[in-house]
Design a protein around this motif. Sequence first.
Motif, PDB file in Angstrom:
ATOM      1  N   GLN A 341       0.975  -1.136  -0.223  1.00  0.00           N
ATOM      2  CA  GLN A 341      -0.138  -0.303  -0.103  1.00  0.00           C
ATOM      3  C   GLN A 341       0.500   1.457   0.064  1.00  0.00           C
ATOM      4  O   GLN A 341      -0.028   1.870  -0.623  1.00  0.00           O
ATOM      5  N   GLU A 342       2.010   1.792   0.596  1.00  0.00           N
ATOM      6  CA  GLU A 342       2.900   2.747   0.631  1.00  0.00           C
ATOM      7  C   GLU A 342       3.580   2.145  -0.896  1.00  0.00           C
ATOM      8  O   GLU A 342       3.761   3.959  -0.560  1.00  0.00           O
ATOM      9  N   TYR A 343       3.653   1.693  -1.155  1.00  0.00           N
ATOM     10  CA  TYR A 343       4.978   1.719  -2.053  1.00  0.00           C
ATOM     11  C   TYR A 343       3.775   2.058  -3.292  1.00  0.00           C
ATOM     12  O   TYR A 343       3.973   2.886  -3.797  1.00  0.00           O
ATOM     13  N   ALA A 344       2.458   2.067  -3.554  1.00  0.00           N
ATOM     14  CA  ALA A 344       1.471   2.744  -4.846  1.00  0.00           C
ATOM     15  C   ALA A 344       1.245   3.654  -4.116  1.00  0.00           C
ATOM     16  O   ALA A 344       1.102   4.689  -5.463  1.00  0.00           O
ATOM     17  N   MET A 345       0.863   4.327  -2.919  1.00  0.00           N
ATOM     18  CA  MET A 345       1.083   5.102  -2.714  1.00  0.00           C
ATOM     19  C   MET A 345       2.152   6.286  -3.321  1.00  0.00           C
ATOM     20  O   MET A 345       1.476   7.633  -3.754  1.00  0.00           O
ATOM     21  N   GLY A 353       3.123   5.767 -13.136  1.00  0.00           N
ATOM     22  CA  GLY A 353       1.620   5.552 -11.732  1.00  0.00           C
ATOM     23  C   GLY A 353       2.251   4.252 -10.872  1.00  0.00           C
ATOM     24  O   GLY A 353       3.363   3.800 -10.796  1.00  0.00           O
ATOM     25  N   LEU A 354       1.617   3.160 -10.747  1.00  0.00           N
ATOM     26  CA  LEU A 354       2.078   2.442 -10.409  1.00  0.00           C
ATOM     27  C   LEU A 354       1.864   1.198 -11.868  1.00  0.00           C
ATOM     28  O   LEU A 354       1.088   0.729 -12.501  1.00  0.00           O
ATOM     29  N   ILE A 355       2.978   0.413 -11.401  1.00  0.00           N
ATOM     30  CA  ILE A 355       3.661  -0.379 -13.544  1.00  0.00           C
ATOM     31  C   ILE A 355       3.758  -1.544 -12.933  1.00  0.00           C
ATOM     32  O   ILE A 355       4.338  -2.157 -11.914  1.00  0.00           O
ATOM     33  N   GLU A 356       3.142  -2.621 -13.702  1.00  0.00           N
ATOM     34  CA  GLU A 356       2.639  -4.023 -13.204  1.00  0.00           C
ATOM     35  C   GLU A 356       3.784  -5.351 -12.892  1.00  0.00           C
ATOM     36  O   GLU A 356       4.187  -5.458 -12.315  1.00  0.00           O
ATOM     37  N   GLU A 357       5.004  -4.984 -14.185  1.00  0.00           N
ATOM     38  CA  GLU A 357       5.727  -5.279 -14.552  1.00  0.00           C
ATOM     39  C   GLU A 357       7.393  -4.645 -12.738  1.00  0.00           C
ATOM     40  O   GLU A 357       7.455  -6.031 -12.310  1.00  0.00           O
ATOM     41  N   GLU A 358       6.979  -3.677 -12.265  1.00  0.00           N
ATOM     42  CA  GLU A 358       7.909  -3.316 -11.525  1.00  0.00           C
ATOM     43  C   GLU A 358       7.399  -3.317  -9.898  1.00  0.00           C
ATOM     44  O   GLU A 358       7.909  -4.099  -9.272  1.00  0.00           O
ATOM     45  N   TYR A 359       5.502  -3.517  -9.943  1.00  0.00           N
ATOM     46  CA  TYR A 359       4.813  -4.067  -8.663  1.00  0.00           C
ATOM     47  C   TYR A 359       5.446  -5.426  -8.052  1.00  0.00           C
ATOM     48  O   TYR A 359       6.095  -6.397  -7.586  1.00  0.00           O
ATOM     49  N   ARG A 361       8.085  -7.147  -9.588  1.00  0.00           N
ATOM     50  CA  ARG A 361       9.210  -7.536  -9.486  1.00  0.00           C
ATOM     51  C   ARG A 361       9.538  -7.246  -7.963  1.00  0.00           C
ATOM     52  O   ARG A 361      10.343  -8.283  -7.197  1.00  0.00           O
ATOM     53  N   ARG A 362       8.943  -6.176  -7.735  1.00  0.00           N
ATOM     54  CA  ARG A 362       9.218  -6.014  -5.764  1.00  0.00           C
ATOM     55  C   ARG A 362       8.512  -7.263  -4.760  1.00  0.00           C
ATOM     56  O   ARG A 362       8.941  -7.371  -3.916  1.00  0.00           O
ATOM     57  N   PHE A 363       7.263  -7.264  -5.283  1.00  0.00           N
ATOM     58  CA  PHE A 363       6.470  -7.823  -4.116  1.00  0.00           C
ATOM     59  C   PHE A 363       6.103  -9.668  -4.894  1.00  0.00           C
ATOM     60  O   PHE A 363       5.400 -10.379  -3.938  1.00  0.00           O
ATOM     61  N   GLY A 364       6.237  -9.511  -6.251  1.00  0.00           N
ATOM     62  CA  GLY A 364       6.730 -11.203  -6.861  1.00  0.00           C
ATOM     63  C   GLY A 364       5.299 -11.403  -6.467  1.00  0.00           C
ATOM     64  O   GLY A 364       4.379 -12.377  -6.837  1.00  0.00           O
ATOM     65  N   THR A 365       3.690 -10.276  -7.050  1.00  0.00           N
ATOM     66  CA  THR A 365       2.915 -10.887  -6.966  1.00  0.00           C
ATOM     67  C   THR A 365       2.330  -9.511  -7.864  1.00  0.00           C
ATOM     68  O   THR A 365       2.732  -8.614  -8.309  1.00  0.00           O
ATOM     69  N   PRO A 366       0.590  -9.775  -8.845  1.00  0.00           N
ATOM     70  CA  PRO A 366       0.338  -8.799  -9.680  1.00  0.00           C
ATOM     71  C   PRO A 366       0.095  -7.830  -8.871  1.00  0.00           C
ATOM     72  O   PRO A 366      -0.732  -8.015  -7.460  1.00  0.00           O
ATOM     73  N   ILE A 367      -0.562  -6.632  -8.973  1.00  0.00           N
ATOM     74  CA  ILE A 367      -1.045  -5.675  -8.965  1.00  0.00           C
ATOM     75  C   ILE A 367      -2.291  -6.208  -8.701  1.00  0.00           C
ATOM     76  O   ILE A 367      -3.304  -7.063  -9.142  1.00  0.00           O
TER      77      ILE A 367
END
Length: 410
Positions: A341-345, A353-359, A361-367
Amino acid sequence: MLGIYIHVPFCDGKCPYCDFYSLPLAGELKEPMLAGPDTQDVRLDYINQICVHLAQWGKVLGNPKASTLYFGGGTPGLLGAAGLSRLVQAAKENFDLAGAEITAELNPASAGAIDFDKLRWGGVNRLSIGLQSADPTELRLLGRRHTVLQAEQTVRRAQAAGFDNISLDLMLAIPGQTDESLARSVDFCARLDVQHISAYLLKIEEGTPFAACQNGLGLPDDDGQARRYLLACRLLEQAGYGQYEISNFSKPHRESRHNLNYWNMGDYLGLGPGAHSFFGQSLVCCAQKAGMPLAIGAKLPAGRAIRFYCPPDLAAFLGSAWPAELIEEEEDGEISPGSPQEYAMLRLRLASGLIEEEYRRRFGTPIPEKWQKAARRYEPHGLTRCSQQGFCFTKEGFLVSNRLTAEILF
């Protein structure tokens, strides 16, 4: 990526809208413990203490690479080229700053005393100059102590010394500001050919002189603020400054690397009274393995991120032994440090904005699909843009970003 922020708490006069921690050199700093025939300039005491903190943190963290170093304030220029250069050197002795972006904020009112050649050779390679407006009436209303001519001279002198990465601050929705005066301010920046412009709406902060008299300021209403913001966005982009964040615009490849690190939820170390820090999981683990002598670090469970800060108290900062004064930030009930949530904010402050590939890579799950679905609801209203790659806010969406972010993520 690690960024280092050093807060310089001195200024040559407090602006009525400012709520950053700073003390006028000719006022509050004349305290008994800081004055007297045997006491050196408090700025030297401050520089010495920052050098101690740089050495201690460098040792604890294993002298890591830092991609940015940023001097904010207050007015860092009041340390002079020699003082800033000494701090840059201390940082280089304790961190790997090869290829780093090193920024110093300057105020045109006091920049006349700066030796820009010495500052550049001392290691500073980027400047952030507090213009706010190129209209004399607006400058006076804001309590600024510089003239438009002084601002131009500051930029020209810096450019003559070889600085080719300069940012100017512009304030929007100033009482009495018109479309024409805003256009002149944007044109002023463009004619000086600076590489970056921060353009932000005037915000009335609690406890400031402006807050005490805001009913008599003649502040524009919400529609008026939106008009100035959207006009500034259009004028800046026409002048060749692309928007990459809610309030930041740059020429191609001249974005602020230091600020991008914040919005990408990178690690950062803040030094000085009032400075904040964020250690992600890897940096916390590194510090713990090194036996970080910090109570808030010792009690952390494995793999947890942390935010902490140094209290905004110069006398306490100068009088305490490292790192006793550091305090862990209280968590928001719904948002923990380093969380999705903090990352998205933070990412939703960026134009990309919020990019699927980068999200992923960081969290191991899709947005989360819940977020995607909520963002799509606002697309017909022109507030978001959505695709399989993620979603972002439009310029109109940025105007209501706090509400949008809350409704999409929670």
